[in-house]
Write a protein that holds these residues in place. Structure first.
Motif, short mmCIF file in Angstrom:
data_model
loop_
_atom_site.label_atom_id
_atom_site.label_comp_id
_atom_site.label_asym_id
_atom_site.label_seq_id
_atom_site.Cartn_x
_atom_site.Cartn_y
_atom_site.Cartn_z
N LEU A 157 -30.75 -1.97 -11.39
CA LEU A 157 -30.94 -3.34 -11.52
C LEU A 157 -31.75 -3.66 -12.63
N ALA A 158 -32.99 -2.88 -12.86
CA ALA A 158 -33.84 -3.28 -13.98
C ALA A 158 -33.19 -3.18 -15.23
N GLN A 160 -29.96 -3.71 -15.96
CA GLN A 160 -29.10 -4.87 -15.89
C GLN A 160 -29.87 -5.95 -16.54
N VAL A 161 -31.47 -6.11 -16.00
CA VAL A 161 -31.96 -7.41 -16.59
C VAL A 161 -32.23 -7.14 -17.87
N LYS A 162 -32.73 -5.84 -18.36
CA LYS A 162 -32.99 -5.57 -19.66
C LYS A 162 -31.94 -5.72 -20.66
N LEU A 166 -28.18 -9.55 -16.32
CA LEU A 166 -28.49 -10.14 -14.82
C LEU A 166 -29.94 -10.60 -15.08
N ARG A 167 -30.03 -11.97 -14.44
CA ARG A 167 -31.31 -12.60 -14.57
C ARG A 167 -32.21 -12.18 -13.24
N PRO A 168 -33.53 -12.18 -13.15
CA PRO A 168 -34.24 -11.75 -12.09
C PRO A 168 -34.00 -12.46 -10.82
N ASP A 169 -33.80 -13.76 -11.20
CA ASP A 169 -33.39 -14.77 -9.79
C ASP A 169 -32.12 -14.74 -9.37
N GLN A 170 -31.27 -13.77 -9.98
CA GLN A 170 -29.98 -13.24 -9.46
C GLN A 170 -30.00 -12.17 -8.68
N ILE A 171 -31.14 -11.60 -8.45
CA ILE A 171 -30.99 -10.29 -7.72
C ILE A 171 -31.15 -10.72 -6.19
#
Length: 251
Positions: A157-158, A160-162, A166-171
């Protein structure tokens, strides 16, 4: 592997789980009680695996997950670890034809990169041979740890954010679960632990969030269809609330 049909449960009287996970504990103590070396207990445990798989097939479970070797088991004496690795490779080679014949899809979950190349090849071949089978899914947890599972999913997931995908608030729970082992299978309904211990031992920490637990003093080499049936009977008597309230008006 011989799958002789055990006595069949009356499915009309039992609420059958879809996915059962077993912590196979007690091989070493069983061997000690028999005056034998610990590896003898592990070899006897393979026979119990066959019985459990046979039971799962004939009672139409969707998935059976067996905790064979945890990420903490490397701390055992080197002689025992070496013997376990040899037994694992032997079992993969010996059982694969029968697993395929009985339409079983074999998967090995865990950090398999720590195994030697020979075992990794045996795992890859076994999974490839059975990957199209649509009967019982048999998951063997080898070098597996629940914390490792969650961490490796979090790392994905990290990434994807990097990468800005993906935004952290979408996790969400669903997004993390999609990167964990067995995410495509039904959640674990029932966890069985043999050997008299009452702990999870870092097993499927995420996947068993709402599972029922059943513990027995029976050591794993003595686990048979009758013990398995007792566990399923106990499961059928549980009321699964998933955080809600009881539907029993008398509660």
């Amino acid at each position: 592997m011989s799958f002789n049909e055990p006595n069949r449960l009356d499915n009309e009287q039992y609420c059958m789980p879809r996915h059962v996970a077993i912590i196979m504990d007690g091989n070493g103590r069983w061997a000690k009680n028999q005056g034998k070396m610990r590896i003898s207990g592990h070899k006897a445990g393979v026979k119990s695996v066959r019985r459990a798989v046979s039971f799962a097939i004939h009672h139409k479970l969707e998935a059976l997950t067996l905790y064979a070797f945890s990420s903490e088991n490397w701390s055992r004496p080197i002689q025992e670890v070496t013997a376990l690795m040899e037994l694992f490779a032997w079992a993969l080679d010996r059982e694969i034809k029968s697993l395929n014949k009985h339409n079983i899809c074999l998967r090995v979950i865990g950090d398999t990169g720590r195994f030697n190349n020979y075992i990794q090849d045996r795992i890859r071949i076994a999974e490839e041979i059975t990957q199209q089978n649509n009967g019982l899914t048999l998951n063997i947890a080898a070098n597996y740890g629940g914390r490792w599972d969650i961490i490796q999913g979090t790392k994905k997931l990290a990434e994807q954010v990097k990468e800005g995908l993906l935004r952290p608030d979408q996790i969400t729970e669903a997004s993390l679960a999609s990167y964990l082992c067995m995410q495509e299978l039904a959640p674990v309904d029932l966890v069985i632990r043999t050997g008299g211990e009452h702990r999870i031992s870092n097993f499927l920490l995420w996947q068993i969030a709402y599972a029922e637990f059943w513990f027995t003093d029976i050591l794993w080499p003595d686990f048979d269809q009758h013990v398995f049936e007792s566990a399923l009977h106990a499961f059928s008597l549980r009321e699964r609330r998933y955080g809600g309230i009881s539907l029993n008006i008398h509660d």
